[in-house]
Design an enzyme around this catalytic site. Structure first.
Site, PDB file in Angstrom:
ATOM      1  N   LEU A 190      85.392  35.159  42.210  1.00 42.35           N
ATOM      2  CA  LEU A 190      86.792  34.911  42.534  1.00 42.35           C
ATOM      3  C   LEU A 190      87.054  35.612  43.853  1.00 42.35           C
ATOM      4  CD1 LEU A 190      88.672  35.464  39.119  1.00 42.35           C
ATOM      5  CD2 LEU A 190      88.121  33.295  40.234  1.00 42.35           C
ATOM      6  N   ASP A 191      87.799  34.963  44.738  1.00 41.74           N
ATOM      7  CA  ASP A 191      88.118  35.588  46.020  1.00 41.74           C
ATOM      8  C   ASP A 191      88.782  36.943  45.788  1.00 41.74           C
ATOM      9  OD1 ASP A 191      87.185  33.279  47.156  1.00 41.74           O
ATOM     10  OD2 ASP A 191      89.166  32.435  47.541  1.00 41.74           O
ATOM     11  N   LYS A 192      88.699  37.791  46.784  1.00 42.32           N
ATOM     12  CA  LYS A 192      89.248  39.142  46.668  1.00 42.32           C
ATOM     13  C   LYS A 192      90.720  39.125  46.289  1.00 42.32           C
ATOM     14  CE  LYS A 192      89.517  43.554  49.158  1.00 42.32           C
ATOM     15  NZ  LYS A 192      89.200  44.281  50.417  1.00 42.32           N
TER      16      LYS A 192
END
Length: 239
Positions: A103-105
């Site tokens: 998952l993106d930051k």
């Protein structure tokens, strides 16, 4: 299957292999109530009871955790400079845990943390087309036309269109709210899909991956072990 005592303790995060060996030689470990000073002694994790400095060390060949990932944490096993999702699993026994997918930051929500490589491959393999469901807030009015485009596949600048995706509009306006079901996991895919139709994702949260649904009782940053039923369904034991 029997394994070496030092390997058993190392895998259960008691210490490094060299630290564990020294501790065993010093007589700090008991197996079935008897002191053992040989690091190479073979034990059966399913039958033998191991204590280190008086503390029972139970063995876990596999671990499965559901994490409600917070924004600002990276999807990695380790990093010298930033907090990782594995760092958040403070009760883990094993050192070889990793996040299944990324998952993106700045993205929140469901993330599976495990050391089950076979399961990870099954969930992430492009050939398996495992559903992933996201909730998002979108800058701009999401329309029925967007639903049609997403259902047919979106041009996000790659050789092929994305696979058909199911877009459900919860609220349409200057800031829209939607859920989106996709069957791929391309880099920044949800953000790129909306960018392709002239809109911007301002908040993104994953709600489901395959059969695994985010526990609504988990606050952002919290985690729990999977239930037996969740694990069996994910690993195919119920089939």
């Amino acid at each position: 299957m029997k394994i070496r005592l030092d390997k058993y303790l190392t895998e259960m995060s008691v210490g490094s292999r060299s630290e564990v060996k020294k501790a065993i030689i010093k007589g700090l470990t008991e197996v079935n109530g008897e002191t053992v000073k040989k690091p190479e002694q073979k034990i059966d994790p399913a039958l033998d009871q191991v204590c280190f400095q008086g503390r029972r060390i139970t063995y876990a060949a596999m671990e499965y955790y559901m994490l409600n990932k917070p924004a600002g944490v990276i999807s990695a096993s380790e990093d010298r400079h930033e907090t990782t999702v594995v760092d958040l699993i403070t009760e883990k026994k094993r050192k070889d845990l990793f996040p299944v997918g990324r998952l993106d930051k700045d993205t929140e929500g469901l993330l599976l943390i495990t050391n089950d490589g076979e399961l990870a491959h099954r969930l992430l393999s492009p050939k398996k087309h495992v559903d992933k469901v996201y909730y998002a807030k979108i800058a701009g009015k999401v329309t029925e036309e967007d639903k049609k485009v997403f259902a047919e596949g979106v041009d996000i600048g790659e050789d092929k269109l994305t696979l058909p995706a199911k877009l459900h509009i919860l609220k349409s306006g200057e800031e829209s709210e939607i859920t989106l079901t996709i069957r791929e996991g391309k880099f920044h895919q949800v953000k790129r899909m909306f960018h392709a139709v002239g809109k911007e994702v301002v908040y993104l949260k994953r709600l489901r991956m395959g059969s695994l649904v985010l526990d609504e009782n988990l606050k952002t940053g919290e985690y729990r072990a999977l239930t037996d039923e969740e694990r069996r369904t994910l690993t195919g034991e119920n089939e």
